[in-house]
Enzyme design. Structure first.
Site, PDB file in Angstrom:
ATOM      1  N   GLY A 143       2.915  -0.397 -52.464  1.00 37.13           N
ATOM      2  CA  GLY A 143       1.789  -1.332 -51.946  1.00 37.13           C
ATOM      3  C   GLY A 143       2.044  -1.779 -50.714  1.00 37.13           C
ATOM      4  O   GLY A 143       0.949  -1.960 -49.794  1.00 37.13           O
ATOM      5  N   ASP A 171       4.102 -13.039 -54.482  1.00 37.57           N
ATOM      6  CA  ASP A 171       3.179 -13.711 -55.524  1.00 37.57           C
ATOM      7  C   ASP A 171       4.107 -14.602 -56.252  1.00 37.57           C
ATOM      8  O   ASP A 171       4.208 -15.851 -55.833  1.00 37.57           O
ATOM      9  CB  ASP A 171       2.590 -12.737 -56.687  1.00 37.57           C
ATOM     10  CG  ASP A 171       1.614 -13.111 -57.395  1.00 37.57           C
ATOM     11  OD1 ASP A 171       1.126 -14.338 -57.237  1.00 37.57           O
ATOM     12  OD2 ASP A 171       1.320 -12.485 -58.515  1.00 37.57           O
TER      13      ASP A 171
HETATM   14  P1  5GP Z   1       6.014 -11.165 -57.291  1.00 37.45           P
HETATM   15  O1  5GP Z   1       7.223 -10.379 -57.649  1.00 37.45           O
HETATM   16  O2  5GP Z   1       6.079 -11.988 -56.160  1.00 37.45           O
HETATM   17  O3  5GP Z   1       5.296 -11.935 -58.343  1.00 37.45           O
HETATM   18  O4  5GP Z   1       4.664  -9.953 -57.192  1.00 37.45           O
HETATM   19  C1  5GP Z   1       5.128  -8.974 -56.043  1.00 37.45           C
HETATM   20  C2  5GP Z   1       4.156  -7.809 -56.380  1.00 37.45           C
HETATM   21  O5  5GP Z   1       3.062  -8.084 -57.263  1.00 37.45           O
HETATM   22  C3  5GP Z   1       3.763  -7.346 -55.186  1.00 37.45           C
HETATM   23  O6  5GP Z   1       4.616  -6.445 -54.455  1.00 37.45           O
HETATM   24  C4  5GP Z   1       2.273  -6.392 -55.859  1.00 37.45           C
HETATM   25  O7  5GP Z   1       2.882  -5.233 -56.071  1.00 37.45           O
HETATM   26  C5  5GP Z   1       2.129  -7.257 -56.986  1.00 37.45           C
HETATM   27  N1  5GP Z   1       1.154  -8.303 -56.759  1.00 37.45           N
HETATM   28  C6  5GP Z   1       0.778  -9.511 -56.530  1.00 37.45           C
HETATM   29  N2  5GP Z   1      -0.328 -10.110 -56.646  1.00 37.45           N
HETATM   30  C7  5GP Z   1      -1.178  -9.045 -56.502  1.00 37.45           C
HETATM   31  C8  5GP Z   1      -2.506  -8.960 -56.040  1.00 37.45           C
HETATM   32  O8  5GP Z   1      -3.220  -9.796 -55.803  1.00 37.45           O
HETATM   33  N3  5GP Z   1      -3.098  -7.476 -55.915  1.00 37.45           N
HETATM   34  C9  5GP Z   1      -2.299  -6.709 -56.080  1.00 37.45           C
HETATM   35  N4  5GP Z   1      -2.759  -5.436 -56.203  1.00 37.45           N
HETATM   36  N5  5GP Z   1      -0.865  -6.702 -56.449  1.00 37.45           N
HETATM   37  C10 5GP Z   1      -0.418  -7.771 -56.595  1.00 37.45           C
END
Ligand code: 5GP
Length: 179
Positions: free
Chosen positions: A50, A108
């Site tokens: 991403g 996120d």
């Molecule tokens: P975390 O581990 O912080 O919950 O999530 C991180 C990963 O979740 C990010 O690197 C991304 O790949 C994915 N992610 C979180 N929110 C979104 C979003 O709104 N859109 C997309 N496409 N990916 C997300």
């Protein structure tokens, strides 16, 4: 920016951030990093997939010598974070004594960074910081130190500018949000 809604896998998205808005935020972040790391030759650790477009734009604007490597840590399915952190591609470069800057697309829940930072720290770097394109403060579930955030966004699902929805949408130059 496209003015109208788009559909990806039968899900509707509306325009959210334009190329110009993204560019302004990324340029500002690059200036901060360049000033902070002057004379330190940082090692940027880009988290695939991403962050590829963000990393490209950011690193073109970072001044001074630096190294860049790519790693892959997690799979993300559908619109909910899987919470599973899986290191697939590792670091080859010597991390010991280096100033690391992780380049991530979105923080996120913070789960990915919560797992990745200690893994990197175990290799004895001089420092580890995070540079993220997006930060969703409302969904954060871990205490992490986020030094560089390009844009804070609400807890909505976004696509484009490197970010996908089930594999599609990464090539969109603007960012769209689910409606
Ligand atoms: P975390 O581990 O912080 O919950 O999530 C991180 C990963 O979740 C990010 O690197 C991304 O790949 C994915 N992610 C979180 N929110 C979104 C979003 O709104 N859109 C997309 N496409 N990916 C997300």
């Amino acid at each position: 920016m496209g003015q109208s809604q788009i559909t990806i896998h039968n899900k509707a998205f509306r325009p959210y951030l334009s190329v110009a808005q993204l560019d302004e935020a990324v340029t500002g972040l690059a200036a901060r990093i360049s000033a902070d790391y002057a004379g330190r030759e940082p090692l940027f650790v880009v988290v695939l997939t991403g962050a590829f477009m963000f990393a490209s734009d950011l690193l073109k604007r970072v001044t001074g010598p630096c190294e860049i490597v790519f790693i892959r840590v997690a799979s993300y399915e559908g619109t909910d974070s899987s919470g599973v952190v899986q290191e697939i591609m590792g670091l080859r470069e010597e991390v010991h004594g280096r100033h690391l800057i992780i380049v991530e697309d979105i923080v996120d829940t913070g789960t990915t960074m919560h797992h990745l930072v200690p893994k990197l720290q175990a290799n004895g770097p001089a420092s580890v910081e995070i540079a993220t394109l997006f930060f969703k403060p409302e969904s954060l579930r871990h205490e992490i130190n986020l030094r560089y955030v390009a844009l804070e966004i609400p807890n909505d699902f976004v696509v484009g500018y490197g970010l996908d929805y089930d594999g599609l949408g990464r090539n969109l130059p603007d960012v769209y949000v689910a409606v």
